[in-house]
Motif scaffolding. Structure first.
Motif, PDB file in Angstrom:
ATOM      1  N   ASP A   1       0.827  -1.212   0.000  1.00  0.00           N
ATOM      2  CA  ASP A   1       0.000   0.000   0.000  1.00  0.00           C
ATOM      3  C   ASP A   1       0.858   1.257   0.000  1.00  0.00           C
ATOM      4  OD1 ASP A   1      -2.508  -1.116  -0.167  1.00  0.00           O
ATOM      5  OD2 ASP A   1      -2.648  -1.469   1.980  1.00  0.00           O
ATOM      6  N   LEU A   2       1.849   1.290   0.877  1.00  0.00           N
ATOM      7  CA  LEU A   2       2.659   2.507   0.996  1.00  0.00           C
ATOM      8  C   LEU A   2       3.502   2.733  -0.251  1.00  0.00           C
ATOM      9  CD1 LEU A   2       3.626   2.099   4.744  1.00  0.00           C
ATOM     10  CD2 LEU A   2       2.290   3.953   3.754  1.00  0.00           C
ATOM     11  N   PHE A   3       4.181   1.699  -0.717  1.00  0.00           N
ATOM     12  CA  PHE A   3       5.004   1.840  -1.914  1.00  0.00           C
ATOM     13  C   PHE A   3       4.146   2.259  -3.104  1.00  0.00           C
ATOM     14  CE2 PHE A   3       8.361  -1.448  -0.388  1.00  0.00           C
ATOM     15  CZ  PHE A   3       8.968  -0.467   0.350  1.00  0.00           C
ATOM     16  N   GLY A   4       3.017   1.609  -3.252  1.00  0.00           N
ATOM     17  CA  GLY A   4       2.161   1.889  -4.407  1.00  0.00           C
ATOM     18  C   GLY A   4       1.605   3.293  -4.405  1.00  0.00           C
ATOM     19  N   ASN A   5       1.270   3.790  -3.218  1.00  0.00           N
ATOM     20  CA  ASN A   5       0.645   5.116  -3.168  1.00  0.00           C
ATOM     21  C   ASN A   5       1.644   6.252  -3.207  1.00  0.00           C
ATOM     22  OD1 ASN A   5      -2.080   4.362  -3.080  1.00  0.00           O
ATOM     23  ND2 ASN A   5      -1.937   3.904  -0.892  1.00  0.00           N
ATOM     24  N   ARG A   6       2.814   6.040  -2.647  1.00  0.00           N
ATOM     25  CA  ARG A   6       3.727   7.178  -2.490  1.00  0.00           C
ATOM     26  C   ARG A   6       5.076   6.966  -3.136  1.00  0.00           C
ATOM     27  NH1 ARG A   6       3.326   7.571   3.068  1.00  0.00           N
ATOM     28  NH2 ARG A   6       5.367   8.518   2.927  1.00  0.00           N
ATOM     29  N   GLY A   7       5.334   5.782  -3.652  1.00  0.00           N
ATOM     30  CA  GLY A   7       6.630   5.534  -4.262  1.00  0.00           C
ATOM     31  C   GLY A   7       7.587   4.868  -3.291  1.00  0.00           C
ATOM     32  N   VAL A   8       8.415   3.995  -3.804  1.00  0.00           N
ATOM     33  CA  VAL A   8       9.319   3.217  -2.963  1.00  0.00           C
ATOM     34  C   VAL A   8      10.255   4.118  -2.168  1.00  0.00           C
ATOM     35  CG1 VAL A   8      11.280   1.626  -3.028  1.00  0.00           C
ATOM     36  CG2 VAL A   8       9.243   1.149  -4.384  1.00  0.00           C
TER      37      VAL A   8
ATOM     38  N   ARG B   1     -10.371  -1.327  -5.983  1.00  0.00           N
ATOM     39  CA  ARG B   1     -10.391  -1.801  -4.599  1.00  0.00           C
ATOM     40  C   ARG B   1      -9.056  -1.558  -3.925  1.00  0.00           C
ATOM     41  NH1 ARG B   1     -11.766  -7.587  -4.900  1.00  0.00           N
ATOM     42  NH2 ARG B   1      -9.504  -7.527  -5.048  1.00  0.00           N
ATOM     43  N   ARG B   2      -8.003  -1.582  -4.714  1.00  0.00           N
ATOM     44  CA  ARG B   2      -6.671  -1.439  -4.124  1.00  0.00           C
ATOM     45  C   ARG B   2      -5.770  -0.700  -5.097  1.00  0.00           C
ATOM     46  NH1 ARG B   2      -2.904  -6.096  -1.459  1.00  0.00           N
ATOM     47  NH2 ARG B   2      -2.156  -4.787   0.218  1.00  0.00           N
ATOM     48  N   PRO B   3      -5.961   0.598  -5.174  1.00  0.00           N
ATOM     49  CA  PRO B   3      -5.247   1.381  -6.199  1.00  0.00           C
ATOM     50  C   PRO B   3      -3.741   1.246  -6.097  1.00  0.00           C
ATOM     51  CG  PRO B   3      -6.520   2.794  -4.703  1.00  0.00           C
ATOM     52  CD  PRO B   3      -6.834   1.394  -4.358  1.00  0.00           C
ATOM     53  N   ALA B   4      -3.249   0.952  -4.888  1.00  0.00           N
ATOM     54  CA  ALA B   4      -1.800   0.854  -4.725  1.00  0.00           C
ATOM     55  C   ALA B   4      -1.212  -0.239  -5.597  1.00  0.00           C
ATOM     56  CB  ALA B   4      -1.464   0.591  -3.261  1.00  0.00           C
ATOM     57  N   LEU B   5      -2.014  -1.259  -5.864  1.00  0.00           N
ATOM     58  CA  LEU B   5      -1.481  -2.391  -6.619  1.00  0.00           C
ATOM     59  C   LEU B   5      -1.008  -1.945  -8.000  1.00  0.00           C
ATOM     60  CD1 LEU B   5      -3.150  -5.881  -6.500  1.00  0.00           C
ATOM     61  CD2 LEU B   5      -1.591  -5.210  -8.280  1.00  0.00           C
TER      62      LEU B   5
END
Lengths: 200, 200
Positions: free
Chosen positions: B18-25, B98-102
DNA sequence: GCGTCTCTTTACCAGTTGGTAGACACCCGA
DNA sequence: TCGGGTGTCTACCAACTGGTAAAGAGACGC
């Protein structure tokens, strides 16, 4: 400033655009930008009061640069909507190839702070509004397929920039960035968008 | 491990995705991931020897998850190529909502190290190859527009994921993420891809 | 020669980063 | 009862982060 004729401020903006666009805003430090310019970090902070300020300036420049190119291409294009689309594709394609960081940075917008995103939305709004209006009137004239003009604009945008930026994806399907590869890619992109919009 | 039934390792993977996907690694620290899981950073480093290891594991999981969904949808779809496309769009769309981070994470791939990118390319290769082969045979049968099948696959990919991830872009054209907005978006996306592929 | 304005520098700073070393608690089989 | 895993913790660390303070350096008009 002596060694180069380009003023420091502009060189910082250029270097920052490339670094931000290629690796993401958060992954690039002020020190790194300064090193690329050949200057100390504090010089960067002299021209831009904070990293946030620098990000905003870089984004503004990138958007402005892209808008100028696109608007000029559209002004020079013939009135036929599909031909105008070709012009749009070509206009976005050229900077995408010559300076991939530019579109990469635009793609970064999604993960920026609300205020940055709002600022950019303001810059883009007039062009977006015009594009949507143009699509709608072409639909009314029966020259392109009927659809929601706003969502259609977003689809065209995401197809063109998505493909132009994600060179990695293209590598995965065996594409190479040779001149002939580029020509092939651009013509496929044109055909794709043309087909997607053609009246039924 | 007592408070939850889900093992720590999996909870770390979920939070990191979730965190990586939303904000970048690069923008997410190990401390932040640990905090989200309710554990200390050193516990994260116990399960994954380094941040790089964690990134690799998260990406592998994300890709695998997406591939499973897509392949299942395609297996269940009728043989008609346009209907299969609809199924593909729907399959990518559901996790995107459902899970935009993906999908955000998939979009991150481009800026990862060469080795990570190569690793992922290996995971994706079989599916990509199958998709290209399917497109080619449908072209031969005259059921979709003739084009370079590899580039066409890349175009479809960039259209679908680009739109699904860049919610900000959609906001700029006045779209909102309500249930009815989502339905509208999905149906426009379907129509767009269908039109782009329809035989001439 | 002198102040002043613009630009770049050195010298710091407090907070955060990814990562190491080692202790502590717990469970389970012998 | 004990010993060895397994999992989580506290205590550190060197390197780096964005940012502040202030000191030159050079050009300019006076």
């Amino acid at each position: 400033m002596a060694p180069s004729e380009i003023p420091t401020r502009q060189r910082i903006l250029d270097a920052a655009l490339d670094l931000f666009g290629n690796r993401g805003v958060d992954a690039v430090s002020l020190d790194e930008i300064a090193r690329a310019v050949g200057v100390r970090k504090q010089t960067v902070l002299y021209w831009f009061a904070s990293k946030d300020d620098l990000v905003e300036a870089v984004l503004g420049e990138a958007v402005a640069e892209l808008l100028i190119v696109v608007e000029a291409a559209l002004r020079a294009a013939p009135p036929d909507p599909l031909a105008r689309l070709d012009a749009l594709v070509a206009a976005v394609f050229r900077p995408a190839v010559r300076r991939p960081a530019l579109l990469g940075l635009i793609g970064e917008i999604g993960r920026l702070s609300e205020s940055h995103a709002a600022h950019l939305a303001g810059l883009l709004e007039p062009s977006v509004g015009r594009a949507i209006a143009a699509l709608r009137s072409e639909m009314d004239a029966g020259r392109i397929r009927r659809a929601d003009p706003a969502l259609l604009a977003a689809l065209i945008y995401s197809t063109v920039t998505g493909l132009a930026t994600e060179a990695r994806v293209l590598g995965a399907v065996g594409w190479t960035a040779s001149p002939s590869g580029l020509r092939r890619l651009r013509s496929e992109l044109r055909a794709f968008v043309r087909a997607a919009l053609a009246p039924t």
